[in-house]
Scaffold this active site. Structure first.
Site, mmCIF file in Angstrom:
data_model
loop_
_atom_site.group_PDB
_atom_site.id
_atom_site.type_symbol
_atom_site.label_atom_id
_atom_site.label_comp_id
_atom_site.label_asym_id
_atom_site.label_seq_id
_atom_site.Cartn_x
_atom_site.Cartn_y
_atom_site.Cartn_z
ATOM 1 N N GLY A 218 7.780 -78.785 -17.465
ATOM 2 C CA GLY A 218 8.220 -77.778 -16.504
ATOM 3 C C GLY A 218 9.579 -78.081 -15.929
ATOM 4 N N GLU A 259 5.399 -83.137 -22.226
ATOM 5 C CA GLU A 259 5.360 -82.101 -23.262
ATOM 6 C C GLU A 259 6.415 -81.020 -22.996
ATOM 7 O OE1 GLU A 259 1.630 -79.543 -21.550
ATOM 8 O OE2 GLU A 259 1.167 -81.346 -22.705
ATOM 9 N N GLY A 261 9.329 -78.266 -23.527
ATOM 10 C CA GLY A 261 9.761 -77.302 -24.526
ATOM 11 C C GLY A 261 11.127 -76.772 -24.141
ATOM 12 N N ARG A 298 12.662 -61.859 -22.729
ATOM 13 C CA ARG A 298 12.529 -62.570 -21.464
ATOM 14 C C ARG A 298 13.152 -61.845 -20.261
ATOM 15 N NH1 ARG A 298 14.408 -67.096 -20.462
ATOM 16 N NH2 ARG A 298 12.605 -68.061 -19.455
ATOM 17 N N TYR A 302 10.207 -61.386 -17.778
ATOM 18 C CA TYR A 302 10.217 -62.343 -16.678
ATOM 19 C C TYR A 302 11.280 -62.067 -15.623
ATOM 20 C CZ TYR A 302 7.650 -65.614 -19.776
ATOM 21 O OH TYR A 302 6.744 -66.218 -20.594
ATOM 22 N N CYS A 328 13.865 -47.778 -27.663
ATOM 23 C CA CYS A 328 13.702 -46.452 -27.089
ATOM 24 C C CYS A 328 12.819 -46.472 -25.843
ATOM 25 C CB CYS A 328 13.120 -45.499 -28.137
ATOM 26 S SG CYS A 328 13.255 -43.776 -27.650
ATOM 27 N N GLU A 329 13.233 -47.219 -24.865
ATOM 28 C CA GLU A 329 12.722 -47.220 -23.498
ATOM 29 C C GLU A 329 13.647 -48.135 -22.697
ATOM 30 O OE1 GLU A 329 9.059 -49.893 -22.874
ATOM 31 O OE2 GLU A 329 8.763 -49.100 -24.898
ATOM 32 N N TYR A 356 11.541 -69.790 -26.074
ATOM 33 C CA TYR A 356 10.747 -68.584 -25.819
ATOM 34 C C TYR A 356 11.563 -67.313 -26.056
ATOM 35 C CZ TYR A 356 8.068 -72.259 -23.659
ATOM 36 O OH TYR A 356 7.397 -73.426 -23.440
#
Length: 401
Positions: A218, A259, A261, A298, A302, A328-329, A356
């Protein structure tokens, strides 16, 4: 990487395209291992879900990394990349007992995060070493979408359910060899992380056969100029001191695991896209590009911010643009961003596109997924081809109606 290098890649391989800087990945990995250099047994397990390209996995194998996996498919990708089973930890969420048994049969480290599966697995496989994922009920990050250690999270077994865990372990006589937590991304205050670590140490005292303690990850990376990031060097000093003291108290040598990422691959990634149209409205100047949230979701999912640079004209006069995609949005990458003057045909570069990003891409609007390129030793290597129309039809079955 330099703008000219990125422009050459866009010219050679086409846009949109993802680019990853191998040297940056290696430097981030060594930054973390150096921060914990005083720990005798340290294992970094790269979180495969961040970026799972097989060439990226092989790069981590060369660095002597382990792997953190969350699905049986990621386990098999790791094995295919040449990782030995003991260098892979499998930490799923909400999967069936059958999938966990399949992973265990492959010899990887099992990490279980709920009481039901813990009891079922322990009853059937008491001699298989198991790690237990604890939810410390600590909110360590700033984004509730990616913080997973708080009380309302679906991840982990509540620290308040420790008596239940101990009863299951005693009744099944299962072998617990690890304790794990993961607070989620964007750790802003290392003191909060250290507080969660104390909860994990307290939990570890209840298990006498541990081989490792896994503190998850994190670690926050900067997403814009002046942005804050996790001080991993300071965390290394403080957590190392505390870990070594606990190790002495515990009476045996333990492995300290992480761990990461995003920390390892985010800043190494660039996403390059070509400007299709510059559109002036009554209130906004839109830069419409040849990609959308089908390739980089993302910002829409997010609200994440990726620094956007016009690498075709990096020294031009700055103007304000809203950068939007072709889906198309509503499909917005950034609103009222200050970017050097954009012309149709220019190449825009999105920073922090290593984690990600491609791994969450899709074929929405029946668009092709882009190519991926690895920049290593001043040379560009194609590590994934851009999809073709045949890829859209693959696995579909046409029937006569």
């Amino acid at each position: 990487m330099e703008s000219q290098q990125l422009l050459q890649i866009a010219n050679d391989f086409g846009a949109p395209v993802y680019v990853y800087d191998a040297q940056k990945i290696e430097s981030q990995y060594h930054r973390l291992t150096n921060a914990f250099s005083k720990v005798e047994k340290l294992q970094i397990n790269y979180a495969v879900k961040a970026l799972s390209n097989i060439s990226i996995l092989k790069l981590f194998k060369k660095l002597d990394s382990g792997l953190d996996t969350v699905s049986i498919q990621e386990v098999r990708l790791g094995l295919h990349a040449g990782f030995s089973p003991e260098k892979i930890i499998y930490t799923p969420n909400g999967v069936s007992l059958q999938e966990i048994e399949e992973a265990a049969a492959l010899g990887v480290q099992i990490n279980i995060d709920n009481l039901s599966i813990l009891e079922q697995f322990g009853a059937k496989h008491p001699n298989t070493p198991v790690c237990i994922r604890i939810n410390p009920h600590v909110m360590a990050g700033g984004n509730s979408n990616i913080s997973v250690g708080h009380i309302d999270s679906k991840f982990g077994i509540s620290i308040h359910q420790l008596p239940h865990i101990l009863r299951i372990v005693e009744n099944t006589n299962m072998h617990i060899n690890g304790i794990h937590m993961h607070t989620g991304s964007d750790i802003l205050d290392i003191e909060v992380f250290l507080y969660a670590a104390e909860i994990l140490f307290d939990t570890a005292r209840h298990f006498k056969t541990l081989d490792f303690i896994d503190f998850g990850s994190g670690f926050k990376v900067p997403y814009k100029k002046g942005d804050i990031e996790t001080d991993v060097e300071e965390l290394g000093k403080k957590l190392t001191k505390r870990f070594l003291a606990f190790e002495k108290e515990y009476g045996r040598e333990l492995t300290l695991m992480f761990e990461p990422g995003k920390f390892l691959v985010s800043e190494a990634g660039y996403f390059l896209a070509k400007v299709n149209v510059v559109k002036q409205t009554t209130s906004t100047v839109f830069a419409g590009i040849d990609t959308g949230f089908n390739h980089l979701i993302r910002p829409m999912l997010y609200g994440s911010e990726h620094y956007i640079e016009n690498i075709s004209h990096p020294k031009g006069k700055e103007r304000f643009y809203s950068v939007v995609g072709y889906i198309c949005e509503t499909d917005t990458f950034g609103t009222n961003r200050r970017i050097t003057e954009i012309k149709e045909g220019d190449i825009l570069s999105f920073r922090n596109a290593g984690a990600y990003c491609f791994s969450m891409s899709s074929n929405y609007n029946s668009r092709f997924k882009p190519a991926e390129v690895l920049w290593n030793d001043s040379k560009a290597y194609l590590i994934r081809q851009q999809e073709t129309f045949d890829d859209l039809l693959r696995n579909q079955i046409e029937i006569e109606l």
